[in-house]
Each structure stands twice: as structure tokens, then as C-alpha cells.
Write a protein that holds these residues in place. Structure first.
Motif, PDB file in Angstrom:
ATOM      1  N   ILE A  57     -18.228  -3.827  22.168  1.00  0.00           N
ATOM      2  CA  ILE A  57     -17.693  -4.838  21.240  1.00  0.00           C
ATOM      3  C   ILE A  57     -18.582  -6.081  21.236  1.00  0.00           C
ATOM      4  CG2 ILE A  57     -15.790  -6.493  20.936  1.00  0.00           C
ATOM      5  CD1 ILE A  57     -13.894  -4.214  21.866  1.00  0.00           C
ATOM      6  N   TYR A  81     -11.388  -4.495  16.811  1.00  0.00           N
ATOM      7  CA  TYR A  81     -12.178  -3.409  16.220  1.00  0.00           C
ATOM      8  C   TYR A  81     -12.382  -3.506  14.704  1.00  0.00           C
ATOM      9  CZ  TYR A  81     -12.574  -0.816  20.559  1.00  0.00           C
ATOM     10  OH  TYR A  81     -12.934  -0.436  21.832  1.00  0.00           O
ATOM     11  N   ILE A 134     -16.071  -4.041  13.958  1.00  0.00           N
ATOM     12  CA  ILE A 134     -17.051  -3.586  14.956  1.00  0.00           C
ATOM     13  C   ILE A 134     -18.273  -2.998  14.269  1.00  0.00           C
ATOM     14  CG2 ILE A 134     -16.025  -1.281  15.321  1.00  0.00           C
ATOM     15  CD1 ILE A 134     -16.794  -1.864  18.404  1.00  0.00           C
ATOM     16  N   SER A 163     -15.330   1.360  11.094  1.00  0.00           N
ATOM     17  CA  SER A 163     -14.704   0.600  12.187  1.00  0.00           C
ATOM     18  C   SER A 163     -13.403   1.268  12.620  1.00  0.00           C
ATOM     19  CB  SER A 163     -14.424  -0.839  11.744  1.00  0.00           C
ATOM     20  OG  SER A 163     -15.637  -1.528  11.497  1.00  0.00           O
TER      21      SER A 163
END
Length: 205
Positions: free
Chosen positions: A28, A71, A74, A87
Motif C-alpha cells: 500500500i 485499497y 491502490i 483496485s
């Protein structure tokens, strides 16, 4: 780092595998810290958490919305139209390893996909997520101006004659909505300033 601690605490609700948690946090951090990220970066996540904390008592499942924040961007490529889908897929894979059940994983998946169209949902948690994601639109003049510069840098691959009409189209979409924000809390807090900001940016493009 506050974000890292947040992620660790969140994951510990589902697994005790500290190596796995560290591995997923590093992913991340790396993705959101990429050189091409001028707005969709770790600061964006911090801002979203700052906003969502204020309505924590209104959120049905705070763990789910927290994973969605971590997320939702991401994968972020300014030239791609499938960032949200990619993602969401990554979230699905990672959350399976972290021990979430299928229903929980599906909820995160759906929340991330919702950030593509930003349409009002029957699910209020999704609406809070979308409003937190767009909260930057209602900040003061100085913060909003900095945001527009960051977005322009993310799209620096495009010359002005391509960027400006595209950006105008995005701004017009927001202005045509009955409400930019879906929840009463964010509407009250940011709606008026957001419209003022967007109209000003549109005029100056």
C-alpha cells in the motif's frame, strides 16, 4: 506512522499474521507513494480517514469502509479507465489472505467499484465513503487550488488542449448533480463551498 498503525490494528481484527500484515502495508505504502501520485497518495488516505472518523457513529461497518479507503486507489494510472476495477480485484485477493469472509470481501469490492461512478447508493456506508473521497471539493480556496494543481500534475502526460476540455467535462458533471454530496452530514459541511470551488475552476480553465 498513523496510517500504518491504522492498517495494522484493522488487520489484527482478522489475522495474527504480522508478516502478512507488514507485507500488505508495504505494498500500500509503495503504490500510494509512487512518483506519479501527486494527489491520490497517502495524504489522500489520511484526509479520508480524518473525514470518516467524524461520522464513525453513523457507519454500519467501520472495518469494511476502512479497508475500502486503503485499497480504493491502490491502482491509479491517469491514462487508464479501469483503476477502480483493478483496485477492487487487488482488495479481493489481499482480504482473502487476511481472513475476511466472502460477504465482507464482497462489500469492500462493491464499495471500491462505487468510487468509479460516484452515484448515490441505497447503502449509506457507500455514500459516506464517496463523500469522504470527494470532501476535497468543499475545502477552502487555498486547499482546493493546491488540489487542482496536484490533479494537473497527475495528468501531465496530456497537453492543455486535451486536459482542459476533459477536466471541464468532469466539473460540469458535478455541477449538474442535484447534490454533489450524498449524505446530510457532508452536504451541510461542504456542498455550498464545493459548488463555488468547481464553478471558479471551470471559469479559469
Amino acid at each position: 506512522m498513523i496510517l500504518k498503525e491504522k492498517f495494522e490494528r484493522l488487520c489484527l481484527n482478522f489475522t495474527n499474521d504480522s508478516d502478512l500484515i507488514e507485507k500488505f502495508w508495504v505494498e500500500i505504502e509503495k503504490n500510494y507513494s509512487a512518483k506519479s501520485r501527486h494527489y491520490h497518495n497517502l495524504q489522500h488516505l489520511e484526509n479520508m480517514f480524518g473525514e470518516i472518523e467524524n461520522v464513525k457513529d453513523k457507519i454500519e461497518n467501520f472495518n469494511i469502509i476502512s479497508y475500502s479507503i486503503f485499497y480504493h486507489d491502490i491502482i491509479y494510472d491517469a491514462t487508464s479507465k479501469s483503476n477502480e476495477e483493478k483496485s477492487a480485484e487487488i482488495s479481493k485477493e489481499r482480504l482473502e489472505y487476511l481472513g475476511l469472509n466472502n460477504e465482507e470481501i464482497h462489500k469492500v469490492y462493491e464499495q471500491i467499484l462505487a468510487t468509479k461512478s460516484h452515484k448515490k447508493s441505497d447503502n449509506e456506508d457507500i455514500n459516506f465513503l464517496l463523500d469522504a473521497d470527494l470532501s476535497i471539493l468543499g475545502k477552502n480556496d487555498e486547499v482546493y487550488l493546491e488540489y487542482t494543481k496536484q490533479i494537473r500534475k497527475e495528468y501531465s502526460i496530456y497537453p492543455d488542449f486535451l486536459y482542459k476540455p476533459g477536466r471541464k467535462k468532469v466539473l460540469e458533471h458535478f455541477l449538474q448533480l442535484e447534490n454533489i454530496f450524498k449524505t446530510d452530514y457532508f452536504k451541510t459541511k461542504y456542498e455550498v463551498q464545493a459548488r463555488r470551488n468547481i464553478e471558479s475552476e471551470w471559469r479559469n480553465l
